[in-house]
Structure formats: structure tokens, C-alpha cells
Write an enzyme that holds these catalytic residues in place. Structure first.
Site, PDB file in Angstrom:
ATOM      1  N   LYS A 104       0.713  -1.047  -0.144  1.00 21.02           N
ATOM      2  CA  LYS A 104       0.173   0.040   0.031  1.00 21.02           C
ATOM      3  C   LYS A 104       0.995   1.071   0.047  1.00 21.02           C
ATOM      4  O   LYS A 104       0.704   2.208  -0.758  1.00 21.02           O
ATOM      5  CB  LYS A 104      -0.882  -0.045   1.372  1.00 21.02           C
ATOM      6  CG  LYS A 104      -1.859   1.460   1.406  1.00 21.02           C
ATOM      7  CD  LYS A 104      -2.532   1.273   2.744  1.00 21.02           C
ATOM      8  CE  LYS A 104      -3.065   2.858   2.745  1.00 21.02           C
ATOM      9  NZ  LYS A 104      -3.714   3.181   4.237  1.00 21.02           N
ATOM     10  N   ASP A 123      -6.574   0.325  -0.093  1.00 19.26           N
ATOM     11  CA  ASP A 123      -6.411   0.385   1.358  1.00 19.26           C
ATOM     12  C   ASP A 123      -7.467  -0.458   2.054  1.00 19.26           C
ATOM     13  O   ASP A 123      -7.963  -1.359   1.309  1.00 19.26           O
ATOM     14  CB  ASP A 123      -6.941   1.823   1.889  1.00 19.26           C
ATOM     15  CG  ASP A 123      -8.115   2.293   1.190  1.00 19.26           C
ATOM     16  OD1 ASP A 123      -9.059   1.536   0.947  1.00 19.26           O
ATOM     17  OD2 ASP A 123      -8.701   3.342   1.178  1.00 19.26           O
TER      18      ASP A 123
END
Length: 201
Positions: A104, A123
Site C-alpha cells: 500500500k 487500502d
């Protein structure tokens, strides 16, 4: 839009932390240190104190300084310019070699910064929505989700379109497809949602 090193700092302090909290901490770091070289060389206890509002500040402070030092050691200066000519997969691999940098954070450096590379930021909201829709496995992690979802995106999408997609899915996860008590009846995706079909079909 942040430069790549600034986005790396933002991403590393922001994990598992509300956006408004991590943004305020980022502002405080920039105000205190002015240049990220100063953060890199600061006393660890001071960095821990400044980022105390985020989750796991002890681990993040150590890994943040370690990552900045490793960049400096490998590049001769604190810069991520080496990523500019690299492909997205190669860039992700390089960034994930830094302490505390997962998929991420690496993707945010590529997509959100001035590099503007087409890397999908997955996310917690994106992960949850994709699982409920049945696009990925229920046990898939961020890396597995990235590898499955990226080929599903239109080939002509660039960094901007992928960023917009991320923002839309994030908002959907915050407002409708919530972790607890999702508002399935109002969901525009319910007709293609595997979870909705199982629960209400």
C-alpha cells in the site's frame, strides 16, 4: 501533490491511522525538520514524540529513519529519482525493500506523488469492498488483491484514473460498504455483489 520522499514519509506514518491524524502529524514533522535529511538524522526519541498520535509510533519512528538512511546510502542522497524510469512492478519491488514499506505505501509513493505512475492503492476499504463483491478471495491480503485487481482495470487508465478509482472505492467503503452495518439496500453495486446475493438473494 507531494514529492516522492514526502509521500513516503506520509505513507509510512499513515498506516492504520485516520487520515486527518496522519496529515496533522505530517505537517508537524515538516514544520519541525524542514528537510527530510533532518528527520533522518534526528534523535529517535524526538521522532517518536512527534508522531505519537499515530498508531505504533515506536515502530514507525524507527522504520522511517531506517528507510530514509537506506535511500541515502543506496543513492548517495535522499532522493527517489531512480524510480522515474522504472516500470511500476520494478518500482514496487524496490520500495518494498525499504524497512516498513508494504504494497500500500509503495503504491501511494508511485500514484499519489509527482511520479504519477499507474499503481493501484489498495487500502482497507478497497480490500473490504473487493472481497464482498467477490472480486478477490476472502483471505487475500493487500499484495494478492493488488495482483488480482490490477489486470481488471481498463488498459488505457493512467495514474489519474486509477487515483480517481481509489478515491471512489474508498468513499464507498466509508459511507456505504462499511466494516460494520453496511447499508446494502442503498448500494449501487448490490446487483453485482456476491455478498448481497448470498444475504438477500
Amino acid at each position: 501533490m507531494l514529492d516522492p520522499v514526502s509521500q513516503l514519509v506520509m505513507g509510512m506514518i499513515g498506516g492504520k491511522t485516520r487520515s486527518e491524524v496522519s496529515k496533522e502529524v505530517f505537517v508537524q514533522l515538516r514544520r519541525r525538520f524542514r528537510r527530510w535529511e533532518n528527520l533522518r538524522d534526528a534523535d529517535l526519541s524526538e521522532v517518536r514524540r512527534l508522531i505519537a498520535p499515530v498508531t505504533f509510533p515506536e515502530n514507525k519512528a524507527f522504520r522511517l529513519q531506517a528507510a530514509l538512511r537506506l535511500i541515502t546510502k543506496s543513492q548517495g542522497r535522499l532522493s527517489l529519482d531512480l524510480l522515474k524510469p522504472m516500470s511500476v512492478p520494478t518500482s514496487l519491488t524496490w520500495l518494498e525493500g525499504l524497512p516498513g514499506v508494504g504494497r500500500k505505501t509503495a503504491a501511494t509513493v508511485l500514484n499519489f506523488s509527482t511520479l504519477r505512475k499507474p499503481a493501484l492503492v489498495v487500502d482497507s476499504h478497497h480490500l473490504r469492498v473487493a472481497k464482498r463483491l467477490g472480486l478477490i478471495g476472502l483471505r487475500d491480503d493487500t499484495v494478492e488483491a493488488y495482483e488480482t485487481l490490477t489486470p481488471l482495470m481498463p488498459v488505457h487508465w493512467g495514474a489519474l484514473e486509477i487515483d480517481n478509482h481509489h478515491q471512489f472505492v474508498k468513499r464507498h467503503g466509508q459511507e456505504t460498504c462499511k466494516a460494520e452495518r453496511p447499508i446494502c439496500g442503498n448500494c449501487p453495486l448490490k446487483e453485482i455483489c456476491r455478498t448481497y446475493a448470498t444475504a438477500f438473494g
